[in-house]
Enzyme design. Structure first.
Site, PDB file in Angstrom:
ATOM      1  CB  VAL A 104     -55.525 -51.560 -59.464  1.00  0.00           C
ATOM      2  CG1 VAL A 104     -54.248 -51.644 -60.341  1.00  0.00           C
ATOM      3  CG2 VAL A 104     -56.410 -52.653 -59.611  1.00  0.00           C
ATOM      4  CB  VAL A 106     -48.453 -48.846 -60.013  1.00  0.00           C
ATOM      5  CG1 VAL A 106     -46.740 -48.653 -60.344  1.00  0.00           C
ATOM      6  CG2 VAL A 106     -48.994 -49.970 -60.434  1.00  0.00           C
ATOM      7  N   GLY A 112     -46.314 -44.778 -65.194  1.00  0.00           N
ATOM      8  CA  GLY A 112     -45.889 -44.347 -66.663  1.00  0.00           C
ATOM      9  C   GLY A 112     -45.013 -45.135 -67.211  1.00  0.00           C
ATOM     10  CG  LEU A 115     -43.926 -50.851 -64.013  1.00  0.00           C
ATOM     11  CD1 LEU A 115     -43.014 -50.365 -62.834  1.00  0.00           C
ATOM     12  CD2 LEU A 115     -43.325 -52.008 -64.723  1.00  0.00           C
ATOM     13  CE1 TYR A 147     -57.414 -50.461 -64.132  1.00  0.00           C
ATOM     14  CE2 TYR A 147     -58.223 -48.515 -63.546  1.00  0.00           C
ATOM     15  CZ  TYR A 147     -57.325 -49.717 -63.336  1.00  0.00           C
ATOM     16  OH  TYR A 147     -56.596 -49.645 -62.321  1.00  0.00           O
TER      17      TYR A 147
END
Length: 167
Positions: A104, A106, A112, A115, A147
């Site tokens: 995972v 981004v 921040g 997303l 998470y």
């Protein structure tokens, strides 16, 4: 026309595939799209993963891992000519009882803004649609609190692993 976007439903499907979905953008000038079916440029994927601080992996091994994944999701910054990959995740598993979420990421320029949460929601919706009952997530220890805030149960030691259960 899709609300808040220059994309028509037909263009969205043609460029990103059937299960493509708009992502809520922190900037109304950006159109962001989740896609399971848009082909990844492996150089662009490698650049994304390097931007988040991961070490380089051999391209042929990455291609093989993608080919053997149950689910591959890209988060794309839409451009009619050349969409840009700004987020990514993949899952392995049987597609029924178990799945494991890997890689995972981004891009730091887009972190921040919620997303990552939307990416995880999209992945879990896809897994629910498949009928998957349980997902395991492996992540670097520094991001496990992210998470946990999303409702994942962490392994007792809280080292690298989280668990999600379908209700």
């Amino acid at each position: 026309m899709i609300s808040g976007s220059s994309l028509t439903p037909e263009t969205l499907q043609a460029m990103y595939g059937e299960q493509a979905k708009l992502c809520t953008s922190p900037n109304e000038q950006l159109t962001l799209v989740f896609s399971q079916h848009r082909t990844f440029d492996l150089v662009e994927l490698e650049q994304l993963l390097e931007a988040v601080g991961w070490s380089r992996r051999p391209v042929r091994r990455v291609r093989k891992a993608l080919d053997h994944s149950l689910l591959r999701v890209g988060l794309w910054r839409h451009d009619a000519r050349i969409p840009r990959l700004i987020g990514f995740a993949r899952c392995t598993g049987d597609g029924v009882l178990e799945a494991t979420i890997w890689d995972v990421a981004v891009h730091p320029l887009y972190q921040g803004a919620g997303l990552g949460k939307q990416l995880m929601d999209y992945i879990l919706d896809c897994l629910r649609t498949m009928g998957t009952e349980r997902a395991t997530l492996f992540a670097d220890p520094g991001v496990l609190p992210f998470y946990q805030r999303l409702g994942w149960d962490l392994e007792p030691g809280g080292h690298r692993c989280g668990f999600w259960y379908a209700n």
